[in-house]
Write a protein that holds these residues in place. Sequence first.
Motif, PDB file in Angstrom:
ATOM      1  N   LYS A 112       7.548  -1.287  -0.707  1.00  0.00           N
ATOM      2  CA  LYS A 112       8.770  -0.491  -0.603  1.00  0.00           C
ATOM      3  C   LYS A 112      10.001  -1.401  -0.509  1.00  0.00           C
ATOM      4  CE  LYS A 112       8.765   3.240   1.910  1.00  0.00           C
ATOM      5  NZ  LYS A 112       8.746   4.174   3.053  1.00  0.00           N
ATOM      6  N   ILE A 113       9.903  -2.473   0.287  1.00  0.00           N
ATOM      7  CA  ILE A 113      11.027  -3.408   0.438  1.00  0.00           C
ATOM      8  C   ILE A 113      11.320  -4.109  -0.882  1.00  0.00           C
ATOM      9  CG2 ILE A 113      11.752  -5.564   1.537  1.00  0.00           C
ATOM     10  CD1 ILE A 113      10.257  -4.634   4.054  1.00  0.00           C
ATOM     11  N   LYS A 114      10.268  -4.589  -1.555  1.00  0.00           N
ATOM     12  CA  LYS A 114      10.469  -5.297  -2.829  1.00  0.00           C
ATOM     13  C   LYS A 114      11.106  -4.389  -3.870  1.00  0.00           C
ATOM     14  CE  LYS A 114       6.454  -6.858  -3.966  1.00  0.00           C
ATOM     15  NZ  LYS A 114       5.262  -7.588  -4.409  1.00  0.00           N
ATOM     16  N   LYS A 115      10.686  -3.134  -3.902  1.00  0.00           N
ATOM     17  CA  LYS A 115      11.232  -2.211  -4.889  1.00  0.00           C
ATOM     18  C   LYS A 115      12.706  -1.917  -4.613  1.00  0.00           C
ATOM     19  CE  LYS A 115      10.307   2.100  -7.215  1.00  0.00           C
ATOM     20  NZ  LYS A 115       9.399   3.224  -7.378  1.00  0.00           N
ATOM     21  N   SER A 116      13.073  -1.746  -3.346  1.00  0.00           N
ATOM     22  CA  SER A 116      14.462  -1.424  -3.036  1.00  0.00           C
ATOM     23  C   SER A 116      15.385  -2.636  -3.194  1.00  0.00           C
ATOM     24  CB  SER A 116      14.581  -0.853  -1.628  1.00  0.00           C
ATOM     25  OG  SER A 116      14.216  -1.809  -0.682  1.00  0.00           O
ATOM     26  N   LEU A 117      14.862  -3.856  -2.990  1.00  0.00           N
ATOM     27  CA  LEU A 117      15.691  -5.056  -3.110  1.00  0.00           C
ATOM     28  C   LEU A 117      15.631  -5.691  -4.493  1.00  0.00           C
ATOM     29  CD1 LEU A 117      14.959  -6.836   0.290  1.00  0.00           C
ATOM     30  CD2 LEU A 117      16.877  -5.368  -0.307  1.00  0.00           C
ATOM     31  N   GLY A 118      14.614  -5.362  -5.269  1.00  0.00           N
ATOM     32  CA  GLY A 118      14.484  -5.952  -6.595  1.00  0.00           C
ATOM     33  C   GLY A 118      14.137  -7.425  -6.550  1.00  0.00           C
ATOM     34  N   CYS A 119      13.213  -7.792  -5.680  1.00  0.00           N
ATOM     35  CA  CYS A 119      12.825  -9.194  -5.557  1.00  0.00           C
ATOM     36  C   CYS A 119      11.321  -9.285  -5.335  1.00  0.00           C
ATOM     37  CB  CYS A 119      13.574  -9.855  -4.401  1.00  0.00           C
ATOM     38  SG  CYS A 119      13.178  -9.161  -2.803  1.00  0.00           S
ATOM     39  N   GLY A 120      10.818 -10.495  -5.267  1.00  0.00           N
ATOM     40  CA  GLY A 120       9.392 -10.718  -5.045  1.00  0.00           C
ATOM     41  C   GLY A 120       9.100 -10.959  -3.578  1.00  0.00           C
ATOM     42  N   GLY A 121       7.819 -10.932  -3.256  1.00  0.00           N
ATOM     43  CA  GLY A 121       7.423 -11.196  -1.885  1.00  0.00           C
ATOM     44  C   GLY A 121       5.914 -11.159  -1.735  1.00  0.00           C
ATOM     45  N   THR A 122       5.434 -11.523  -0.553  1.00  0.00           N
ATOM     46  CA  THR A 122       4.009 -11.550  -0.286  1.00  0.00           C
ATOM     47  C   THR A 122       3.763 -11.378   1.211  1.00  0.00           C
ATOM     48  OG1 THR A 122       1.972 -12.793  -0.644  1.00  0.00           O
ATOM     49  CG2 THR A 122       3.894 -14.056  -0.018  1.00  0.00           C
ATOM     50  N   VAL A 123       2.494 -11.141   1.548  1.00  0.00           N
ATOM     51  CA  VAL A 123       2.077 -11.113   2.943  1.00  0.00           C
ATOM     52  C   VAL A 123       1.276 -12.378   3.189  1.00  0.00           C
ATOM     53  CG1 VAL A 123       0.718  -9.919   4.689  1.00  0.00           C
ATOM     54  CG2 VAL A 123       1.959  -8.599   2.986  1.00  0.00           C
ATOM     55  N   LYS A 124       1.759 -13.248   4.100  1.00  0.00           N
ATOM     56  CA  LYS A 124       1.069 -14.489   4.446  1.00  0.00           C
ATOM     57  C   LYS A 124       0.889 -14.553   5.946  1.00  0.00           C
ATOM     58  CE  LYS A 124       2.131 -17.875   0.917  1.00  0.00           C
ATOM     59  NZ  LYS A 124       2.893 -19.075   0.611  1.00  0.00           N
ATOM     60  N   ASP A 125      -0.327 -14.776   6.388  1.00  0.00           N
ATOM     61  CA  ASP A 125      -0.645 -14.912   7.812  1.00  0.00           C
ATOM     62  C   ASP A 125      -0.118 -13.746   8.636  1.00  0.00           C
ATOM     63  OD1 ASP A 125      -1.836 -17.380   7.260  1.00  0.00           O
ATOM     64  OD2 ASP A 125       0.068 -18.437   7.506  1.00  0.00           O
ATOM     65  N   GLY A 126      -0.152 -12.542   8.077  1.00  0.00           N
ATOM     66  CA  GLY A 126       0.298 -11.361   8.799  1.00  0.00           C
ATOM     67  C   GLY A 126       1.805 -11.172   8.826  1.00  0.00           C
ATOM     68  N   MET A 127       2.558 -12.016   8.113  1.00  0.00           N
ATOM     69  CA  MET A 127       4.011 -11.909   8.065  1.00  0.00           C
ATOM     70  C   MET A 127       4.434 -11.559   6.641  1.00  0.00           C
ATOM     71  SD  MET A 127       5.140 -15.154  10.364  1.00  0.00           S
ATOM     72  CE  MET A 127       3.946 -16.291   9.678  1.00  0.00           C
ATOM     73  N   LEU A 128       5.504 -10.799   6.525  1.00  0.00           N
ATOM     74  CA  LEU A 128       6.046 -10.468   5.212  1.00  0.00           C
ATOM     75  C   LEU A 128       7.020 -11.563   4.812  1.00  0.00           C
ATOM     76  CD1 LEU A 128       6.953  -6.690   5.674  1.00  0.00           C
ATOM     77  CD2 LEU A 128       4.779  -7.681   5.035  1.00  0.00           C
ATOM     78  N   GLU A 129       6.904 -12.050   3.589  1.00  0.00           N
ATOM     79  CA  GLU A 129       7.827 -13.054   3.066  1.00  0.00           C
ATOM     80  C   GLU A 129       8.490 -12.497   1.821  1.00  0.00           C
ATOM     81  OE1 GLU A 129       5.767 -16.748   2.497  1.00  0.00           O
ATOM     82  OE2 GLU A 129       5.636 -17.114   4.656  1.00  0.00           O
ATOM     83  N   ILE A 130       9.823 -12.409   1.855  1.00  0.00           N
ATOM     84  CA  ILE A 130      10.597 -11.880   0.743  1.00  0.00           C
ATOM     85  C   ILE A 130      11.437 -13.011   0.176  1.00  0.00           C
ATOM     86  CG2 ILE A 130      12.395 -10.212   0.107  1.00  0.00           C
ATOM     87  CD1 ILE A 130      10.610  -9.379   3.151  1.00  0.00           C
ATOM     88  N   GLN A 131      11.468 -13.121  -1.145  1.00  0.00           N
ATOM     89  CA  GLN A 131      12.198 -14.217  -1.788  1.00  0.00           C
ATOM     90  C   GLN A 131      13.697 -14.042  -1.622  1.00  0.00           C
ATOM     91  OE1 GLN A 131      10.867 -14.098  -5.826  1.00  0.00           O
ATOM     92  NE2 GLN A 131       8.965 -15.177  -5.383  1.00  0.00           N
ATOM     93  N   GLY A 132      14.378 -15.123  -1.255  1.00  0.00           N
ATOM     94  CA  GLY A 132      15.833 -15.137  -1.162  1.00  0.00           C
ATOM     95  C   GLY A 132      16.355 -14.795   0.224  1.00  0.00           C
ATOM     96  N   ASP A 133      17.666 -14.875   0.370  1.00  0.00           N
ATOM     97  CA  ASP A 133      18.333 -14.577   1.641  1.00  0.00           C
ATOM     98  C   ASP A 133      18.697 -13.100   1.664  1.00  0.00           C
ATOM     99  OD1 ASP A 133      19.616 -14.614   4.029  1.00  0.00           O
ATOM    100  OD2 ASP A 133      21.246 -15.935   3.412  1.00  0.00           O
ATOM    101  N   LYS A 134      17.784 -12.277   2.146  1.00  0.00           N
ATOM    102  CA  LYS A 134      17.963 -10.826   2.169  1.00  0.00           C
ATOM    103  C   LYS A 134      17.841 -10.295   3.597  1.00  0.00           C
ATOM    104  CE  LYS A 134      17.181 -10.164  -2.523  1.00  0.00           C
ATOM    105  NZ  LYS A 134      17.417 -11.439  -3.032  1.00  0.00           N
ATOM    106  N   LYS A 135      18.219 -11.106   4.571  1.00  0.00           N
ATOM    107  CA  LYS A 135      18.007 -10.784   5.979  1.00  0.00           C
ATOM    108  C   LYS A 135      18.686  -9.469   6.383  1.00  0.00           C
ATOM    109  CE  LYS A 135      19.835 -13.505   9.086  1.00  0.00           C
ATOM    110  NZ  LYS A 135      20.092 -14.610  10.004  1.00  0.00           N
ATOM    111  N   ALA A 136      19.953  -9.296   6.053  1.00  0.00           N
ATOM    112  CA  ALA A 136      20.692  -8.100   6.465  1.00  0.00           C
ATOM    113  C   ALA A 136      20.132  -6.840   5.808  1.00  0.00           C
ATOM    114  CB  ALA A 136      22.168  -8.254   6.129  1.00  0.00           C
ATOM    115  N   ARG A 137      19.785  -6.952   4.541  1.00  0.00           N
ATOM    116  CA  ARG A 137      19.276  -5.778   3.823  1.00  0.00           C
ATOM    117  C   ARG A 137      17.875  -5.399   4.295  1.00  0.00           C
ATOM    118  NH1 ARG A 137      20.460  -7.037  -2.286  1.00  0.00           N
ATOM    119  NH2 ARG A 137      19.614  -4.949  -2.571  1.00  0.00           N
ATOM    120  N   VAL A 138      17.036  -6.394   4.603  1.00  0.00           N
ATOM    121  CA  VAL A 138      15.700  -6.111   5.131  1.00  0.00           C
ATOM    122  C   VAL A 138      15.816  -5.472   6.506  1.00  0.00           C
ATOM    123  CG1 VAL A 138      13.565  -7.170   5.956  1.00  0.00           C
ATOM    124  CG2 VAL A 138      14.530  -7.885   3.786  1.00  0.00           C
TER     125      VAL A 138
END
Length: 108
Positions: free
Chosen positions: A68-94
């Motif tokens: 859902k986050i990737k679709k709304s932000l239009g970026c890539g991401g993954t789940v690593k070690d139980g944490m979500l990682e989203i590409q780029g500086d998207k802190k405020a929007r996340v």
Amino acid sequence: MSEIFYSTDPAFCPHCKHIPCVCNQLGKPKTQTEPVRVRFINTAKGSGITRVERLALHPQGKEKLLKKIKKSLGCGGTVKDGMLEIQGDKKARVQQILEKEGYKVRAL
């Protein structure tokens, strides 16, 4: 009977400690004890990643939230070690998306 604390089974839920999960059926946990942390981390290879930590969800629930986050932000991401990682500086929007989902969020 002893309680299971860790399992390599992907269906194991670390919160309710059952296989398969019986807590809230892949939704948010009933009580959020600590805020979800959102931070930006610079990486050596690129523009960095936005990391969502301390998210109390079943692994399949994390995948759905990440999608859902990737679709709304239009970026890539993954789940690593139980944490979500989203590409780029998207802190405020996340942070806005997670608050809209009903989570308490602390941006670092």
